[in-house]
Design an enzyme around this catalytic site. Structure first.
Site, PDB file in Angstrom:
ATOM      1  N   ASP A   1       2.846   3.005 -14.522  1.00  0.00           N
ATOM      2  CA  ASP A   1       1.775   3.766 -13.869  1.00  0.00           C
ATOM      3  C   ASP A   1       2.147   4.349 -12.510  1.00  0.00           C
ATOM      4  O   ASP A   1       1.283   4.625 -11.684  1.00  0.00           O
ATOM      5  CB  ASP A   1       0.569   2.833 -13.696  1.00  0.00           C
ATOM      6  CG  ASP A   1       0.961   1.506 -13.049  1.00  0.00           C
ATOM      7  OD1 ASP A   1       2.014   1.463 -12.382  1.00  0.00           O
ATOM      8  OD2 ASP A   1       0.235   0.513 -13.214  1.00  0.00           O
TER       9      ASP A   1
ATOM     10  N   GLU B   1       4.598  -0.233 -21.682  1.00  0.00           N
ATOM     11  CA  GLU B   1       3.500  -0.899 -20.966  1.00  0.00           C
ATOM     12  C   GLU B   1       2.244  -0.026 -20.982  1.00  0.00           C
ATOM     13  O   GLU B   1       1.594   0.218 -19.963  1.00  0.00           O
ATOM     14  CB  GLU B   1       3.890  -1.267 -19.530  1.00  0.00           C
ATOM     15  CG  GLU B   1       3.052  -2.373 -18.935  1.00  0.00           C
ATOM     16  CD  GLU B   1       3.474  -2.758 -17.522  1.00  0.00           C
ATOM     17  OE1 GLU B   1       3.138  -2.046 -16.572  1.00  0.00           O
ATOM     18  OE2 GLU B   1       4.164  -3.789 -17.379  1.00  0.00           O
TER      19      GLU B   1
ATOM     20  N   GLU C   1      -2.603   3.975  -9.323  1.00  0.00           N
ATOM     21  CA  GLU C   1      -1.978   3.632 -10.614  1.00  0.00           C
ATOM     22  C   GLU C   1      -2.952   3.687 -11.795  1.00  0.00           C
ATOM     23  O   GLU C   1      -2.569   4.052 -12.901  1.00  0.00           O
ATOM     24  CB  GLU C   1      -1.327   2.247 -10.533  1.00  0.00           C
ATOM     25  CG  GLU C   1      -0.092   2.175  -9.643  1.00  0.00           C
ATOM     26  CD  GLU C   1      -0.394   1.962  -8.168  1.00  0.00           C
ATOM     27  OE1 GLU C   1      -1.591   1.909  -7.778  1.00  0.00           O
ATOM     28  OE2 GLU C   1       0.559   1.850  -7.369  1.00  0.00           O
TER      29      GLU C   1
ATOM     30  N   HIS D   1       2.135  -5.185  -1.663  1.00  0.00           N
ATOM     31  CA  HIS D   1       2.426  -3.773  -1.358  1.00  0.00           C
ATOM     32  C   HIS D   1       1.341  -2.806  -1.799  1.00  0.00           C
ATOM     33  O   HIS D   1       1.495  -1.598  -1.643  1.00  0.00           O
ATOM     34  CB  HIS D   1       3.733  -3.366  -2.051  1.00  0.00           C
ATOM     35  CG  HIS D   1       3.602  -3.319  -3.546  1.00  0.00           C
ATOM     36  ND1 HIS D   1       3.738  -4.435  -4.329  1.00  0.00           N
ATOM     37  CD2 HIS D   1       3.302  -2.308  -4.382  1.00  0.00           C
ATOM     38  CE1 HIS D   1       3.558  -4.103  -5.595  1.00  0.00           C
ATOM     39  NE2 HIS D   1       3.282  -2.820  -5.659  1.00  0.00           N
TER      40      HIS D   1
ATOM     41  N   ARG E   1      -1.575  -0.221  -2.218  1.00  0.00           N
ATOM     42  CA  ARG E   1      -2.221   0.718  -1.286  1.00  0.00           C
ATOM     43  C   ARG E   1      -3.659   0.308  -0.960  1.00  0.00           C
ATOM     44  O   ARG E   1      -4.122   0.483   0.159  1.00  0.00           O
ATOM     45  CB  ARG E   1      -2.238   2.117  -1.897  1.00  0.00           C
ATOM     46  CG  ARG E   1      -0.958   2.872  -1.698  1.00  0.00           C
ATOM     47  CD  ARG E   1      -1.062   4.293  -2.258  1.00  0.00           C
ATOM     48  NE  ARG E   1       0.032   5.104  -1.780  1.00  0.00           N
ATOM     49  CZ  ARG E   1       1.301   4.981  -2.158  1.00  0.00           C
ATOM     50  NH1 ARG E   1       1.648   4.047  -3.017  1.00  0.00           N
ATOM     51  NH2 ARG E   1       2.237   5.769  -1.668  1.00  0.00           N
TER      52      ARG E   1
ATOM     53  N   HIS F   1       8.021  -5.896   1.549  1.00  0.00           N
ATOM     54  CA  HIS F   1       8.220  -4.562   0.959  1.00  0.00           C
ATOM     55  C   HIS F   1       8.544  -3.559   2.087  1.00  0.00           C
ATOM     56  O   HIS F   1       7.969  -3.650   3.172  1.00  0.00           O
ATOM     57  CB  HIS F   1       6.927  -4.166   0.228  1.00  0.00           C
ATOM     58  CG  HIS F   1       7.062  -2.967  -0.656  1.00  0.00           C
ATOM     59  ND1 HIS F   1       7.133  -1.681  -0.165  1.00  0.00           N
ATOM     60  CD2 HIS F   1       7.135  -2.835  -2.013  1.00  0.00           C
ATOM     61  CE1 HIS F   1       7.251  -0.822  -1.178  1.00  0.00           C
ATOM     62  NE2 HIS F   1       7.256  -1.509  -2.312  1.00  0.00           N
TER      63      HIS F   1
HETATM   64  C1  UD1 Z   1       5.198   2.220  -5.807  1.00  0.00           C
HETATM   65  C2  UD1 Z   1       4.229   2.465  -6.970  1.00  0.00           C
HETATM   66  C3  UD1 Z   1       3.533   1.175  -7.349  1.00  0.00           C
HETATM   67  C4  UD1 Z   1       4.538   0.073  -7.630  1.00  0.00           C
HETATM   68  C5  UD1 Z   1       5.429  -0.074  -6.412  1.00  0.00           C
HETATM   69  C6  UD1 Z   1       6.493  -1.113  -6.690  1.00  0.00           C
HETATM   70  C7  UD1 Z   1       3.163   4.677  -6.976  1.00  0.00           C
HETATM   71  C8  UD1 Z   1       2.009   5.473  -6.579  1.00  0.00           C
HETATM   72  N1  UD1 Z   1       3.179   3.401  -6.546  1.00  0.00           N
HETATM   73  O1  UD1 Z   1       4.446   1.845  -4.669  1.00  0.00           O
HETATM   74  O2  UD1 Z   1       2.768   1.399  -8.524  1.00  0.00           O
HETATM   75  O3  UD1 Z   1       3.825  -1.113  -7.860  1.00  0.00           O
HETATM   76  O4  UD1 Z   1       6.084   1.176  -6.145  1.00  0.00           O
HETATM   77  O5  UD1 Z   1       7.113  -1.546  -5.533  1.00  0.00           O
HETATM   78  O6  UD1 Z   1       4.030   5.169  -7.649  1.00  0.00           O
HETATM   79  N2  UD1 Z   1      10.340   2.500   0.820  1.00  0.00           N
HETATM   80  C9  UD1 Z   1      11.605   2.367   1.382  1.00  0.00           C
HETATM   81  N3  UD1 Z   1      12.653   2.043   0.557  1.00  0.00           N
HETATM   82  C10 UD1 Z   1      12.510   1.871  -0.793  1.00  0.00           C
HETATM   83  C11 UD1 Z   1      11.234   1.997  -1.338  1.00  0.00           C
HETATM   84  C12 UD1 Z   1      10.151   2.316  -0.528  1.00  0.00           C
HETATM   85  O7  UD1 Z   1      11.768   2.525   2.582  1.00  0.00           O
HETATM   86  O8  UD1 Z   1      13.510   1.591  -1.475  1.00  0.00           O
HETATM   87  C13 UD1 Z   1       9.177   2.834   1.712  1.00  0.00           C
HETATM   88  C14 UD1 Z   1       9.117   4.329   2.085  1.00  0.00           C
HETATM   89  O9  UD1 Z   1       8.579   4.428   3.361  1.00  0.00           O
HETATM   90  C15 UD1 Z   1       8.110   4.882   1.064  1.00  0.00           C
HETATM   91  C16 UD1 Z   1       7.146   3.716   1.017  1.00  0.00           C
HETATM   92  O10 UD1 Z   1       7.972   2.547   1.025  1.00  0.00           O
HETATM   93  O11 UD1 Z   1       7.498   6.073   1.498  1.00  0.00           O
HETATM   94  C17 UD1 Z   1       6.234   3.694  -0.164  1.00  0.00           C
HETATM   95  O12 UD1 Z   1       6.923   3.881  -1.373  1.00  0.00           O
HETATM   96  P1  UD1 Z   1       6.107   4.483  -2.636  1.00  0.00           P
HETATM   97  O13 UD1 Z   1       7.022   4.580  -3.777  1.00  0.00           O
HETATM   98  O14 UD1 Z   1       5.331   5.699  -2.234  1.00  0.00           O
HETATM   99  O15 UD1 Z   1       4.980   3.418  -2.924  1.00  0.00           O
HETATM  100  P2  UD1 Z   1       5.037   1.899  -3.189  1.00  0.00           P
HETATM  101  O16 UD1 Z   1       3.987   1.340  -2.305  1.00  0.00           O
HETATM  102  O17 UD1 Z   1       6.391   1.356  -3.148  1.00  0.00           O
HETATM  103  N1  UDP Z   2      10.905  -8.401  -7.115  1.00  0.00           N
HETATM  104  C1  UDP Z   2      12.221  -8.410  -6.632  1.00  0.00           C
HETATM  105  N2  UDP Z   2      12.420  -8.661  -5.297  1.00  0.00           N
HETATM  106  C2  UDP Z   2      11.395  -8.873  -4.431  1.00  0.00           C
HETATM  107  C3  UDP Z   2      10.070  -8.834  -4.934  1.00  0.00           C
HETATM  108  C4  UDP Z   2       9.862  -8.590  -6.278  1.00  0.00           C
HETATM  109  O1  UDP Z   2      13.171  -8.222  -7.381  1.00  0.00           O
HETATM  110  O2  UDP Z   2      11.651  -9.105  -3.237  1.00  0.00           O
HETATM  111  C5  UDP Z   2      10.696  -8.104  -8.556  1.00  0.00           C
HETATM  112  C6  UDP Z   2       9.793  -9.058  -9.300  1.00  0.00           C
HETATM  113  O3  UDP Z   2      10.549 -10.088  -9.926  1.00  0.00           O
HETATM  114  C7  UDP Z   2       9.114  -8.164 -10.321  1.00  0.00           C
HETATM  115  C8  UDP Z   2       9.088  -6.815  -9.661  1.00  0.00           C
HETATM  116  O4  UDP Z   2      10.035  -6.860  -8.607  1.00  0.00           O
HETATM  117  O5  UDP Z   2       9.865  -8.044 -11.508  1.00  0.00           O
HETATM  118  C9  UDP Z   2       7.726  -6.485  -9.142  1.00  0.00           C
HETATM  119  O6  UDP Z   2       7.788  -5.328  -8.374  1.00  0.00           O
HETATM  120  P1  UDP Z   2       6.641  -4.888  -7.400  1.00  0.00           P
HETATM  121  O7  UDP Z   2       5.847  -6.060  -6.981  1.00  0.00           O
HETATM  122  O8  UDP Z   2       7.276  -4.050  -6.355  1.00  0.00           O
HETATM  123  O9  UDP Z   2       5.789  -3.892  -8.308  1.00  0.00           O
HETATM  124  P2  UDP Z   2       4.619  -4.082  -9.367  1.00  0.00           P
HETATM  125  O10 UDP Z   2       5.042  -5.098 -10.367  1.00  0.00           O
HETATM  126  O11 UDP Z   2       3.393  -4.467  -8.612  1.00  0.00           O
HETATM  127  O12 UDP Z   2       4.446  -2.725  -9.956  1.00  0.00           O
END
Ligand code: UD1
Ligand code: UDP
Length: 374
Positions: free
Chosen positions: A97, A119, A133, A215, A217, A247
Site C-alpha cells: 500500500d 498482500e 495507505e 513511523h 503519518r 525510522h
Molecule cells: C513509507 C510508506 C509506509 C511504509 C513505510 C515503511 C507511503 C506513503 N508510506 O512511509 O506505508 O509503512 O514507508 O517504512 O508510501 N527517509 C530517509 N531514508 C530512507 C527512508 C526514508 O531519510 O531510507 C526519510 C526521508 O526524509 C523521507 C522520509 O523518511 O522523506 C519519509 O519516507 P516516506 O517513504 O515518504 O514515508 P515513510 O514514512 O517511510
Molecule cells: N525492520 C527492520 N529494521 C528495523 C525495523 C523494522 O528490518 O529497524 C523490518 C521488520 O522486521 C519488518 C519491516 O521492517 O519486516 C517493517 O517495516 P516498517 O515498519 O518500516 O513498515 P510497515 O511494515 O509498517 O509497512
C-alpha cells in the site's frame, strides 16, 4: 519467448516481503525478471536487498528529506511511466500500500499491462488510518488482475468489493517466507553481522527488553509525543531496557531524540538491518510498534505486540490474541506494558495460537498461480 515480469518496489517492508517472490520467480527458467526500485527509501531499502542478494535492474532516485506525498507521487508517475515506454512487461507486480506500489499499479493499468498485487485485500475502511495507505491499497485493488490475498479474510473483503473469485488466490503472507529465510541465515554458524555485535555489546540482556518502532503519518505530532511520554514512564519500571531503532523520517527523529535521548534505560539506534532486527525481535520480551509487518512477524517469534495505532488491517492477529491495539494513549500503553510484565498467564496468552499469516510457502503459491495464469 519468456514472459517478462517487472517488480516495482520502493520501501523497506516491500523489499522484505517481495524478496522471496523475486527469488522464487527468478529460479524458474520461464520468466525474464526485472526489478525496479523507485528510490522512495534509500539506505533502509538497500540494507534489505543486499541481505537477499538482489541487485535491482532499474534504480530511480526519488527520495528527498521530508517531501510531500504529492511531490513523491508526481516524480514517481513520471519516472515509472518512462520505464514502461522502453520495457514492456507482461506482468507488473507490486506489494501492499505504499506510494511506490500505488504508482506502479496505476502505470501498469495506463499501459494495459496485467497487474499482480501481493498482500491484497487488507482494509481498515478508515481513509485516514493508516494514511495514505488505506486509499493506496483500495486504488491498487481496482486496477489489479491477480490478487494475492494473504488470508481468507482478505480474500473475502475483495469478493465483497466485487472482485471475481477466479482472480483471487489465498497465499499466506510472504513476510513469513522472508522471516524463515532470515532466521535460517542468522542462525548459521558463519553468519557475521556488525549490528548484532553492536547490540550484544550495548544491551543488558539481564533486563527485560522492550523493542519499539514507529513511523506512521497519522501518529506524527501529538501521537509521537504521547508515545515518547509513555516510554519515559516505562523506562522507570524495574529491570527494563527499551531499545528503539529510529525510522529516518525527520517527523520521527525529532520528537524521539528530543524526549528520549540521554536516558540510561533507553537505547536509541539507527534503523537495524533486517537480520539484526530479526535477531533483536527474538530477544525481545515485548514489542511496541505501529508497523504492519511486525504485527505479522512477531507471532512466529512468540513475542507479544502492543500496536501503537487505533486501527489495524490485521484482524487475524487480534482474533488469535497475538497482538493488542493500544493506540497512542499514554495511560493505556503503560498499563498494558505493566500487565504483560506482571502477569505470566496474560503474557503467555499472546502466543497460544499458530501464526495466522502462513507457513513460509506463499512465494511458491504465487509462482504456481502465475505459471498457470500468465
Ligand atoms: C513509507 C510508506 C509506509 C511504509 C513505510 C515503511 C507511503 C506513503 N508510506 O512511509 O506505508 O509503512 O514507508 O517504512 O508510501 N527517509 C530517509 N531514508 C530512507 C527512508 C526514508 O531519510 O531510507 C526519510 C526521508 O526524509 C523521507 C522520509 O523518511 O522523506 C519519509 O519516507 P516516506 O517513504 O515518504 O514515508 P515513510 O514514512 O517511510
Ligand atoms: N525492520 C527492520 N529494521 C528495523 C525495523 C523494522 O528490518 O529497524 C523490518 C521488520 O522486521 C519488518 C519491516 O521492517 O519486516 C517493517 O517495516 P516498517 O515498519 O518500516 O513498515 P510497515 O511494515 O509498517 O509497512
Amino acid at each position: 519467448m519468456n514472459k517478462k515480469i517487472l517488480f516495482i518496489l520502493g520501501t523497506r517492508p516491500e523489499a522484505i516481503k517481495v524478496a522471496p517472490v523475486i527469488l522464487a520467480i527468478k529460479k524458474s527458467a520461464n520468466y525474464d525478471v526485472k526489478v525496479c526500485t523507485t528510490g522512495q527509501h534509500r539506505e533502509i531499502l538497500k540494507q534489505v536487498l543486499d541481505f537477499f542478494d538482489i541487485v535491482p535492474d532499474i534504480v530511480l532516485e526519488s527520495m528527498e528529506i521530508n517531501q510531500t506525498l504529492a511531490q513523491l507521487s508526481s516524480k514517481l508517475f513520471k519516472e515509472v511511466g518512462l520505464i514502461f515506454e522502453t520495457y514492456r512487461p507482461d506482468l507488473v507486480i507490486v506489494h501492499g500500500d505504499t506510494t511506490s506500489a500505488m504508482v506502479g499499479a496505476m502505470v501498469g493499468f495506463y499501459n494495459r499491462i496485467k497487474v499482480g498485487h501481493i498482500e491484497a485485500g487488507l482494509r481498515t475502511f478508515n481513509k485516514f488510518s493508516p494514511f495514505p495507505e488505506e486509499i493506496n491499497r483500495q486504488v491498487i485493488s481496482r486496477v489489479t488482475d491477480y490478487h494475492f490475498a494473504p488470508t481468507i479474510n482478505a480474500a473475502t473483503v475483495l469478493k465483497q468489493e466485487g472482485v471475481d473469485d477466479i482472480n483471487i488466490i489465498v497465499t499466506g503472507n510472504t513476510v513469513i517466507d522472508a522471516l524463515f529465510i532470515g532466521v535460517e541465515k542468522v542462525q548459521s554458524e558463519t553468519f557475521n553481522n556488525k549490528q548484532i555485535k553492536y547490540l550484544e555489546s550495548t544491551l543488558d540482556f539481564s533486563k527485560k527488553i522492550v523493542l519499539v518502532t514507529g513511523h506512521r503519518r497519522e501518529n506524527f505530532g501529538g501521537g509521537f509525543v504521547n508515545i515518547c511520554e509513555a516510554l519515559l514512564e516505562v523506562s522507570e519500571l524495574e529491570n527494563i531496557q527499551i531499545v528503539y531503532p529510529v525510522h529516518p523520517n525527520p517527523n520521527v527523529q525529532d520528537p524521539v531524540n528530543k524526549y528520549l535521548s540521554n536516558n540510561d534505560n533507553i537505547v536509541l539506534c539507527d534503523p537495524l538491518d533486517y537480520p539484526a532486527f530479526i535477531w533483536l525481535m527474538k530477544k525481545a520480551n515485548i514489542i511496541l510498534t505501529d508497523s504492519g509487518g511486525i504485527q505479522e512477524e512477531a507471532p512466529s517469534l512468540k513475542v507479544p505486540v502492543l500496536v501503537l495505532r487505533d486501527t489495524t488491517e490485521r484482524p487475524e492477529a487480534i482474533a488469535t490474541g497475538h497482538i493488542k491495539l493500544v493506540g497512542t494513549d499514554k495511560i493505556k500503553i503503560v498499563k498494558e506494558v505493566k500487565h504483560l510484565l506482571n502477569n505470566d498467564e496474560y503474557y503467555s496468552s499472546f502466543s497460544k495460537s499458530e501464526n495466522p499469516y502462513g507457513d513460509g510457502k506463499s512465494s511458491e503459491i504465487i509462482l504456481s498461480y502465475i505459471e498457470k495464469n500468465l
